[in-house]
Design a protein around this motif. Structure first.
Motif, PDB file in Angstrom:
ATOM      1  N   GLY A   1       0.804  -1.223   0.000  1.00  0.00           N
ATOM      2  CA  GLY A   1       0.000   0.000   0.000  1.00  0.00           C
ATOM      3  C   GLY A   1       0.833   1.267   0.000  1.00  0.00           C
ATOM      4  O   GLY A   1       0.410   2.296   0.529  1.00  0.00           O
ATOM      5  N   GLY A   2       2.013   1.190  -0.577  1.00  0.00           N
ATOM      6  CA  GLY A   2       2.830   2.398  -0.729  1.00  0.00           C
ATOM      7  C   GLY A   2       3.567   2.825   0.517  1.00  0.00           C
ATOM      8  O   GLY A   2       4.104   3.940   0.577  1.00  0.00           O
ATOM      9  N   ILE A   3       3.608   1.960   1.531  1.00  0.00           N
ATOM     10  CA  ILE A   3       4.207   2.338   2.821  1.00  0.00           C
ATOM     11  C   ILE A   3       5.122   1.227   3.322  1.00  0.00           C
ATOM     12  O   ILE A   3       4.682   0.088   3.491  1.00  0.00           O
ATOM     13  CB  ILE A   3       3.116   2.602   3.885  1.00  0.00           C
ATOM     14  N   LEU A   4       6.373   1.558   3.577  1.00  0.00           N
ATOM     15  CA  LEU A   4       7.331   0.602   4.156  1.00  0.00           C
ATOM     16  C   LEU A   4       7.981   1.246   5.377  1.00  0.00           C
ATOM     17  O   LEU A   4       8.528   2.352   5.271  1.00  0.00           O
ATOM     18  CB  LEU A   4       8.409   0.231   3.127  1.00  0.00           C
ATOM     19  N   GLY A   5       7.927   0.574   6.508  1.00  0.00           N
ATOM     20  CA  GLY A   5       8.516   1.140   7.721  1.00  0.00           C
ATOM     21  C   GLY A   5       7.803   2.416   8.149  1.00  0.00           C
ATOM     22  O   GLY A   5       8.404   3.274   8.795  1.00  0.00           O
TER      23      GLY A   5
ATOM     24  N   LYS B   1      -0.606  11.331  28.073  1.00  0.00           N
ATOM     25  CA  LYS B   1      -0.500  11.236  29.530  1.00  0.00           C
ATOM     26  C   LYS B   1       0.725  10.400  29.914  1.00  0.00           C
ATOM     27  O   LYS B   1       1.521  10.787  30.748  1.00  0.00           O
ATOM     28  CB  LYS B   1      -1.762  10.589  30.109  1.00  0.00           C
ATOM     29  N   ILE B   2       0.805   9.242  29.332  1.00  0.00           N
ATOM     30  CA  ILE B   2       1.979   8.384  29.501  1.00  0.00           C
ATOM     31  C   ILE B   2       2.718   8.458  28.183  1.00  0.00           C
ATOM     32  O   ILE B   2       2.235   7.973  27.159  1.00  0.00           O
ATOM     33  CB  ILE B   2       1.571   6.918  29.764  1.00  0.00           C
ATOM     34  N   LYS B   3       3.854   9.119  28.193  1.00  0.00           N
ATOM     35  CA  LYS B   3       4.592   9.375  26.966  1.00  0.00           C
ATOM     36  C   LYS B   3       5.772   8.412  26.887  1.00  0.00           C
ATOM     37  O   LYS B   3       6.615   8.401  27.773  1.00  0.00           O
ATOM     38  CB  LYS B   3       5.114  10.815  27.035  1.00  0.00           C
ATOM     39  N   ILE B   4       5.825   7.584  25.845  1.00  0.00           N
ATOM     40  CA  ILE B   4       7.013   6.751  25.699  1.00  0.00           C
ATOM     41  C   ILE B   4       7.839   7.273  24.532  1.00  0.00           C
ATOM     42  O   ILE B   4       7.315   7.723  23.522  1.00  0.00           O
ATOM     43  CB  ILE B   4       6.671   5.254  25.522  1.00  0.00           C
ATOM     44  N   SER B   5       9.131   7.246  24.714  1.00  0.00           N
ATOM     45  CA  SER B   5      10.066   7.719  23.690  1.00  0.00           C
ATOM     46  C   SER B   5      11.090   6.606  23.492  1.00  0.00           C
ATOM     47  O   SER B   5      11.914   6.339  24.363  1.00  0.00           O
ATOM     48  CB  SER B   5      10.716   9.019  24.191  1.00  0.00           C
ATOM     49  N   VAL B   6      11.011   5.944  22.341  1.00  0.00           N
ATOM     50  CA  VAL B   6      11.844   4.762  22.084  1.00  0.00           C
ATOM     51  C   VAL B   6      13.083   5.184  21.302  1.00  0.00           C
ATOM     52  O   VAL B   6      12.986   6.019  20.409  1.00  0.00           O
ATOM     53  CB  VAL B   6      11.038   3.723  21.270  1.00  0.00           C
ATOM     54  N   PHE B   7      14.231   4.620  21.656  1.00  0.00           N
ATOM     55  CA  PHE B   7      15.453   4.979  20.939  1.00  0.00           C
ATOM     56  C   PHE B   7      16.297   3.744  20.679  1.00  0.00           C
ATOM     57  O   PHE B   7      16.110   2.706  21.320  1.00  0.00           O
ATOM     58  CB  PHE B   7      16.258   6.024  21.718  1.00  0.00           C
ATOM     59  N   GLY B   8      17.259   3.897  19.775  1.00  0.00           N
ATOM     60  CA  GLY B   8      18.222   2.832  19.539  1.00  0.00           C
ATOM     61  C   GLY B   8      18.199   2.300  18.129  1.00  0.00           C
ATOM     62  O   GLY B   8      17.257   2.516  17.379  1.00  0.00           O
TER      63      GLY B   8
ATOM     64  N   PHE C   1      14.737   0.891  12.555  1.00  0.00           N
ATOM     65  CA  PHE C   1      13.533   0.212  12.067  1.00  0.00           C
ATOM     66  C   PHE C   1      13.540  -1.280  12.436  1.00  0.00           C
ATOM     67  O   PHE C   1      12.593  -1.988  12.136  1.00  0.00           O
ATOM     68  CB  PHE C   1      13.435   0.351  10.545  1.00  0.00           C
ATOM     69  N   SER C   2      14.606  -1.705  13.075  1.00  0.00           N
ATOM     70  CA  SER C   2      14.735  -3.128  13.406  1.00  0.00           C
ATOM     71  C   SER C   2      13.619  -3.604  14.335  1.00  0.00           C
ATOM     72  O   SER C   2      13.183  -2.876  15.233  1.00  0.00           O
ATOM     73  CB  SER C   2      16.088  -3.350  14.092  1.00  0.00           C
ATOM     74  N   GLY C   3      13.215  -4.855  14.141  1.00  0.00           N
ATOM     75  CA  GLY C   3      12.251  -5.464  15.048  1.00  0.00           C
ATOM     76  C   GLY C   3      12.781  -5.508  16.473  1.00  0.00           C
ATOM     77  O   GLY C   3      12.000  -5.599  17.428  1.00  0.00           O
ATOM     78  N   ARG C   4      14.083  -5.418  16.601  1.00  0.00           N
ATOM     79  CA  ARG C   4      14.695  -5.411  17.935  1.00  0.00           C
ATOM     80  C   ARG C   4      14.196  -4.234  18.776  1.00  0.00           C
ATOM     81  O   ARG C   4      14.205  -4.299  20.000  1.00  0.00           O
ATOM     82  CB  ARG C   4      16.218  -5.348  17.766  1.00  0.00           C
ATOM     83  N   LEU C   5      13.784  -3.176  18.132  1.00  0.00           N
ATOM     84  CA  LEU C   5      13.281  -2.003  18.867  1.00  0.00           C
ATOM     85  C   LEU C   5      11.963  -2.293  19.569  1.00  0.00           C
ATOM     86  O   LEU C   5      11.469  -1.465  20.345  1.00  0.00           O
ATOM     87  CB  LEU C   5      13.123  -0.813  17.909  1.00  0.00           C
ATOM     88  N   THR C   6      11.371  -3.455  19.275  1.00  0.00           N
ATOM     89  CA  THR C   6      10.156  -3.795  20.018  1.00  0.00           C
ATOM     90  C   THR C   6      10.484  -4.258  21.435  1.00  0.00           C
ATOM     91  O   THR C   6       9.586  -4.332  22.273  1.00  0.00           O
ATOM     92  CB  THR C   6       9.355  -4.891  19.290  1.00  0.00           C
ATOM     93  N   ALA C   7      11.751  -4.545  21.716  1.00  0.00           N
ATOM     94  CA  ALA C   7      12.114  -4.951  23.087  1.00  0.00           C
ATOM     95  C   ALA C   7      11.820  -3.851  24.096  1.00  0.00           C
ATOM     96  O   ALA C   7      11.134  -4.085  25.104  1.00  0.00           O
ATOM     97  CB  ALA C   7      13.583  -5.393  23.139  1.00  0.00           C
ATOM     98  N   PRO C   8      12.298  -2.620  23.874  1.00  0.00           N
ATOM     99  CA  PRO C   8      11.915  -1.567  24.830  1.00  0.00           C
ATOM    100  C   PRO C   8      10.407  -1.284  24.853  1.00  0.00           C
ATOM    101  O   PRO C   8       9.886  -0.873  25.892  1.00  0.00           O
ATOM    102  CB  PRO C   8      12.709  -0.335  24.351  1.00  0.00           C
ATOM    103  N   ILE C   9       9.744  -1.508  23.724  1.00  0.00           N
ATOM    104  CA  ILE C   9       8.282  -1.319  23.736  1.00  0.00           C
ATOM    105  C   ILE C   9       7.636  -2.334  24.670  1.00  0.00           C
ATOM    106  O   ILE C   9       6.731  -1.996  25.447  1.00  0.00           O
ATOM    107  CB  ILE C   9       7.715  -1.432  22.297  1.00  0.00           C
TER     108      ILE C   9
END
Lengths: 356, 356, 356, 356
Positions: C285-289, D8-15, D126-134
């Motif tokens: 759908g035109g969107i990656l990442g 209200k609960i703000k998450i800021s993901v990095f890495g 953009f790595s799936g690894r960034l879902t760990a902190p999530i």
């Protein structure tokens, strides 16, 4: 919803004075900008304590470790996180503060707000130490601004009753900007340094502290930046500046002095100069209707005296629910104004980058 | 991203001085609160022009029409939109301003920002008239705050060199609050009114204008409100207050005076009073670490002189690209401070409601 | 904090079905863009009811009045407020709904949320009528996007079990876009119209209603728009689309079908075409990442059947606290899908303009 | 403005995948809540790779280090920052990706967006690894929700063409919730596990990957949560869920199936049960008009197949500007659906906590 600032460039500050570490996440940075980390460290060093008698002898190891957002020396566009480890945290000094809030400090308000669950050690998240990651964030933003020709410098406008000269509001040269923004006791007129240091020393010897003011200028900012009403340049900068501990006032251009003036005195007349519209004076601090007019943006911030003083003070004992006396032990800055100068520059850099 | 304010209670202000109408949408209001519309109109009337010589003789019909968000006299919880129609708009007066920006006004900065597409007539969206919907929004928020025991009042702290008394910062009684918040020339010490009016009249006769300061107090606000750092009470209020035209400075508690004080003077000692923790003084303006301490929140705002003056002024002609002289015709307030008092109260009400 | 959307272009929707008026404030619009108001009215008319048997016979006079933000036909850059007066509001029909919430409607949840203070008449702020100002806002944003070469069109992908053809996901020509975005029964394959109308008529005759799906495409959007993670294009569009009543699902590209596919089937291979990087298929759908790849952005939204049906339904009586039967009187759309098409286009326009 | 979520609960993901570390700052947490870190680690472990053949054999040491915001095991109310160090980062595998973007990945869009300055190694930010902190952030939020009686669980609704049973939408017992939210291959009907694993193994042997769907339920959430229009529960959850890589669709309640139904089938009739208003069915997924109705909130998310496959694929060489072939080396999950289950639960927890 507290320790974050900004819409375009979002900074999220974390940490406590005596926790594992402090730091900042900066989200929204442009990709591809090269960062000179030595220049960042110069800014960190200007804020760092322990350089002389005006500051606390407590040593900090303020070397930030960049965890993300950079590849080599270049911003990647992903969130940049920098962490500063806490070392040399002598918690023992702060024991009795748990029950007896320090006057002028956030101890009591944090106690109420966080139901006594907050980290009181060293002021916790309210510690002045949290300005280190702010300076880091500002130092990054400053370098991005410099690429656009925008420069920021501040100086100690006064300590107690000793005043520095003010900026020439219609023309601020790069030489002065460079001098101030690399100095750890930033003055336009260096001849007042001795008197100022004497003012601080006098407070220190009296087991007391002293306040001051900081004047900050932004040069090279073009006309048309800012929004009307609630996103005006004054409001955006003020919100950032009041995020710095101990700031209790801010005024733009001639500020409160304008309230005693007549319109014919305060209005800045326009004229053409080298084919460009400028104003002959700059009483408005470079901002009209919330929007920059192309002249330097200039403001002054008032810094209250460090609340931590060695003199005995009246307080309350929150456990015993009775009045109490407090003597704060440990080492404290008799005057934080010199160290607050780079912090004011830093939040200004973050604010301006958000406005562009 | 300009004319909106707030996270919890979001106000979005719209309109131009000489357009079809002005107004405000207020989103996030609590359902079920009864609104006394007469009290709202009292606030609108305090801001309205034409009451006496301190204000412009231009008549406004500022009766707001509520389009949504209320059922009878009760808030439904849906967004409240109020519209004020524009009548009596004499555009002819403003013809030459298109090319020759008024010193001290937003004419030039708006011209640059909006590529000359902005509505210049009467200042357009930058007109002081846009404070009418702000006062409306504040009057609604104020009634919600009053249900929680929080009251707001401001007064003319000074006009030119004539000063009113200040609030007693540790104790502000409801009688004073009620008097001030219903007055159109709000003073603590009524005996200075004559001198102040003379100051204004003197400016008017000189075809000039005069500035002043406004002091505002919030009573009944409990300890623990606000967030550390960038969402501190100072920053949140400052952002709202700088949304009001002509405001160039703000200071909390003793403000800039603190910068000349020592910590032993500026720190507010805690004590128990009637089983409650209070401070003996209130130099911090009721805010420590960005969080309320239970004492009245107090601040002062500096108002610059109205930039519209009848005296000839230097400006530029943007079409001819040359220097020019400007004489502003039409009728103008020689002093907007009295009318700005309810506006400051209004933005404070919106800000405080956002903080709760 | 409810009826607003967007950071750069902020829309704030207000009004109730049977109140004084409905409308929208749009903040953040660029100055200097000329608006063709006839084109705006075409969009409003596509959404308006009463055109044929698929829609409610209730007449609306949906002519918006622009109060601010425009000078002649040009955007000034100040907030644009448009108001639509409510006329023809026959409240009597809705009396018993106060106690007996309609299944599938917001009556019950609004009752709980707003402590029974909400305006129940005609659905109040939850009424489908509130999509009129949304279409207005979208029509303005759409014209700004068109200046940048970005076009938006949607069509009725299905009603009940009758399906239209799908977009060719790798190539959508302007002729199709123009046809769809000006149609009030938008179909790619016009030959299915009769069958779809029969499906709706069948539901209507059964005193019932029927759902459907809408497919929407954005063409001409360049690669690199959107942010990783939580500000990705999917999330930003989804938040806007779920703001439209009756939408219960959204999928991008092949959407849920991807979950049954293998990577070798679903991955869109890259190739150079006319010197430009494109994908051979457009399953994503035109969107990656979260970021556009330069192909058309395509998504489908699922619309539930109109909850207002004439058939008797089971509900509760909130006053008597007992089970009850409900027969909804009045006139209702048996299928809102055709009228929802321009609403989906509108929120997409607002979302895309926010992403640029 | 990208990797942050929430008001209200703000998450800021990095890495980045191969940077110094990844992590998250959570701002706005309530003070005083005790956190069971073992339970947090259970959630992290559910997401961690390398447990069996459905997942990548790459080992991660996902132990998060809490830098701030906790004192002992208790939240202080200050921002909580958790950092996970990157170890075992074998960058060599990713060399050729710099020029040849992987189909279905963000390589190309990030290249365009960040002007080729982004960190391509392992997908970078953009790595799936960034879902760990999530997952870490969600695990904290989940414990706060549990104190309020709100529980969240998800399961693998399908992999390829193999389906699990669905939740009983009107009644979800705690036993099931507990089972699912502690499982690393979460199924309601365990008897389908073997078939699902066979589906994954079949894809793996074909050097391919396979997609699936995840169904998530929130139980114990009371009626009245959420806002009308753009802050409705669907939109708020959708924005969070689309922040998870590979999600391309979301539907609430019966979702897209509703589009084929009639109103008389889709409307959920109200009734009194044990003195409480409930619905007999739950086709709306617990949400009416964007607001919870007290029934379980239920949605399904569609997961596309992992784009990293070993099969040769068509792509382009961005340096040579010509078509190219790509064979991705290294180890990859043939199916990320099982590991995505705790991630979906995590973003849902963050979203719900924001709504309260």
């Amino acid at each position: 919803m507290s320790s974050t600032y900004g819409e375009k460039i979002k900074i999220s500050v974390f940490g406590e004075s005596h926790g594992n570490g402090i730091g900042v996440v900066i989200d929204g940075l442009p990709a591809g900008v090269k960062i000179d980390m030595d220049k960042v460290l110069v800014q960190m060093s200007r804020r760092a304590p322990g350089k002389d008698k005006t500051a606390t002898p407590r040593k900090e190891s303020d070397l930030p470790k960049v965890l993300s957002g950079m590849l080599g020396d270049t911003l990647t566009g992903a969130p940049l996180c920098a962490v500063i480890e806490n070392t040399n945290t002598k918690s023992g000094d702060y024991g009795n503060l748990l029950n007896c809030p320090r006057p002028g400090h956030s101890d009591y308000t944090a106690y109420v707000k966080y139901n006594a669950s907050n980290d009181i050690r060293g002021g916790g998240h309210f510690s002045g130490r949290l300005t280190a990651p702010i300076v880091f964030a500002g130092a990054i933003c400053r370098q991005i601004l410099e690429e656009k020709g925008i420069k920021i410098a501040a100086h100690i406008a006064s300590i107690g009753n000793v005043n520095d000269k003010s900026f020439n509001p219609v023309s601020i040269d790069d030489k002065l900007i460079n001098k101030l923004s690399n100095s750890s006791f930033a003055l336009i007129d260096d001849s007042v340094e001795e008197k100022m240091r004497a003012e601080v020393e006098s407070a220190r010897l009296a087991q007391d502290s002293i306040g001051g003011t900081i004047e900050c200028a932004v040069s090279g900012i073009e006309a048309g930046i800012g929004e009307p009403m609630f996103e005006g340049v004054e409001g955006v900068i003020a919100k950032a500046v009041f995020g710095v501990p101990a700031i209790k006032g801010i005024e733009f251009g001639k500020g409160f002095e304008l309230s005693k003036m007549r319109g014919s005195q305060s209005n800045d007349p326009f004229e053409y100069k080298d084919g460009k519209v400028v104003t002959k004076t700059n009483n408005c601090g470079g901002i009209l209707g919330g929007i920059t007019n192309g002249m330097p943006v200039i403001f002054r911030a008032g810094v209250k005296p460090t609340p931590s003083i060695s003199k005995e003070q009246d307080t309350v004992d929150l456990q015993k629910k009775e009045n109490a006396k407090l003597v704060i032990k440990g080492r404290h800055d008799p005057c934080i104004v010199p160290r607050a100068v780079p912090v004011i520059e830093a939040v200004t850099a973050v604010a301006i980058l958000n406005l562009l």
